[in-house]
Write a protein that holds these residues in place. Structure first.
Motif, short mmCIF file in Angstrom:
data_model
loop_
_atom_site.label_atom_id
_atom_site.label_comp_id
_atom_site.label_asym_id
_atom_site.label_seq_id
_atom_site.Cartn_x
_atom_site.Cartn_y
_atom_site.Cartn_z
N ARG A 63 0.86 -1.18 0.00
CA ARG A 63 0.00 0.00 0.00
C ARG A 63 0.89 1.23 0.00
O ARG A 63 1.63 1.47 0.98
CB ARG A 63 -0.92 -0.01 1.22
N PRO A 64 0.90 2.02 -1.07
CA PRO A 64 1.72 3.23 -1.10
C PRO A 64 1.29 4.21 -0.01
O PRO A 64 0.10 4.45 0.19
CB PRO A 64 1.45 3.81 -2.49
N VAL A 89 6.93 5.25 -1.47
CA VAL A 89 7.20 4.36 -0.35
C VAL A 89 5.99 3.47 -0.14
O VAL A 89 4.86 3.94 -0.04
CB VAL A 89 7.50 5.16 0.94
N MET A 90 6.23 2.15 -0.09
CA MET A 90 5.17 1.16 0.05
C MET A 90 5.27 0.45 1.40
O MET A 90 6.35 -0.03 1.77
CB MET A 90 5.29 0.09 -1.04
N THR A 91 4.17 0.38 2.10
CA THR A 91 4.10 -0.47 3.28
C THR A 91 3.79 -1.88 2.83
O THR A 91 2.80 -2.11 2.12
CB THR A 91 3.02 0.03 4.26
N PRO A 106 11.85 -6.10 2.79
CA PRO A 106 11.72 -5.16 3.92
C PRO A 106 10.26 -4.86 4.24
O PRO A 106 9.37 -5.05 3.40
CB PRO A 106 12.42 -3.89 3.40
N ARG A 107 10.01 -4.37 5.44
CA ARG A 107 8.65 -3.97 5.82
C ARG A 107 8.18 -2.76 5.03
O ARG A 107 6.99 -2.52 4.88
CB ARG A 107 8.60 -3.66 7.32
N HIS A 138 -4.61 3.27 -2.61
CA HIS A 138 -4.97 2.00 -3.22
C HIS A 138 -4.04 0.89 -2.71
O HIS A 138 -2.99 1.15 -2.14
CB HIS A 138 -4.87 2.07 -4.75
N THR A 139 -4.47 -0.35 -2.94
CA THR A 139 -3.70 -1.53 -2.55
C THR A 139 -3.35 -2.31 -3.80
O THR A 139 -4.12 -2.35 -4.76
CB THR A 139 -4.51 -2.40 -1.59
N TYR A 140 -2.18 -2.95 -3.79
CA TYR A 140 -1.69 -3.66 -4.95
C TYR A 140 -1.00 -4.96 -4.54
O TYR A 140 -0.57 -5.12 -3.40
CB TYR A 140 -0.66 -2.82 -5.71
N ILE A 141 -0.91 -5.86 -5.50
CA ILE A 141 -0.01 -7.01 -5.39
C ILE A 141 1.12 -6.77 -6.37
O ILE A 141 0.88 -6.45 -7.55
CB ILE A 141 -0.73 -8.32 -5.73
N VAL A 142 2.37 -6.91 -5.90
CA VAL A 142 3.52 -6.67 -6.78
C VAL A 142 4.51 -7.82 -6.68
O VAL A 142 4.68 -8.42 -5.62
CB VAL A 142 4.23 -5.33 -6.44
N ALA A 143 5.14 -8.12 -7.82
CA ALA A 143 6.24 -9.08 -7.87
C ALA A 143 7.53 -8.27 -7.88
O ALA A 143 7.77 -7.51 -8.81
CB ALA A 143 6.13 -9.95 -9.12
#
Length: 233
Positions: A63-64, A89-91, A106-107, A138-143
């Motif tokens: 989540r950015p 920055v993404m959590t 990383p977290r 917004h929320t995402y799934i990333v590789a």
């Protein structure tokens, strides 16, 4: 400057891509708010599940939470047009899949993502067709993978999926909020997983066999692994 604006920064627009915005694309007859490039030259393959398990270290929910500009070059500023990068920055939330022996994620991840194009004093959001800009809210799934220089990056333009409300395909795409549209055809992760859950994606990735050429060089950074795999194919 050439008719098409060209972004060539080393780690720009999701995984070190060279992108060529060529105009305003349309989706369902409606022009999006962003300038949309038809395609991108990715550092690593990122479309299929084989691509993901061959070159990603981790597949995670993110989540950015904050962002900053990466200013245009002096040449572009002088010309009054060019590409302005964006660093977000993404959590990191749930880890959905990990490559065996991969470095822990990383977290908090800082990624170079799609920014803006400017021309004649006007700035527009930039996106690659069919991809997410990775926006706050917004929320995402990333590789993602850790590159040879130690930085983390998405694999490429196919390595991020909208994931609002726990549904793959719901959320931000090309700067616009959309709903998932499941498709019956296509071998890309985006097409196969539209409307599905993160758990179903995890099952897909666990069942997918890496490219044998890439697997032979699993100890190398992903960009070197890809170069070796290409040389051997």
């Amino acid at each position: 400057m050439a008719a098409a604006l060209v972004a060539t920064a080393a780690a720009t627009v999701a995984a070190v891509m060279v992108v060529r915005p060529t105009g305003i694309g349309e989706r369902n007859g409606v022009a999006p708010t962003a300038t949309v490039a038809p395609q991108a030259d990715d550092l690593l393959p990122s479309v299929t599940s084989t691509d993901w398990v061959s070159y990603a270290d981790q597949v995670v929910v993110v989540r950015p939470t904050s962002e900053q500009e990466v200013p245009a070059s002096a040449e572009e500023r002088t010309a009054g047009e060019g590409y302005v990068g964006r660093r977000a920055v993404m959590t990191v939330g749930e880890v959905l899949w990990s490559r065996s022996g991969a470095p822990a994620v990383p977290r908090s991840l800082t990624l170079d993502v799609a920014g803006w194009v400017s021309r004649g004093g006007e700035r527009r959001e930039f996106a690659v067709r069919g991809t997410s800009r990775l926006e706050i809210g917004h929320t995402y799934i990333v590789a993602v993978a850790r590159l040879g220089d130690g930085t983390w990056s998405t694999l490429g333009s196919g390595a991020s999926l909208p994931y609002d409300g726990g549904v793959i395909g719901n959320g931000e795409l090309e700067g616009t909020t959309v709903e998932a549209r499941p498709k019956r055809s296509g071998d890309g992760v985006r097409e196969r997983m539209a409307g599905r859950s993160a758990q179903e994606l995890t099952v897909l990735l666990r069942r997918t066999v890496p490219d044998p050429a890439a697997a032979r060089h699993a100890d190398l950074p992903p960009e070197e692994r890809h170069a070796r795999a290409r040389a051997e194919s």
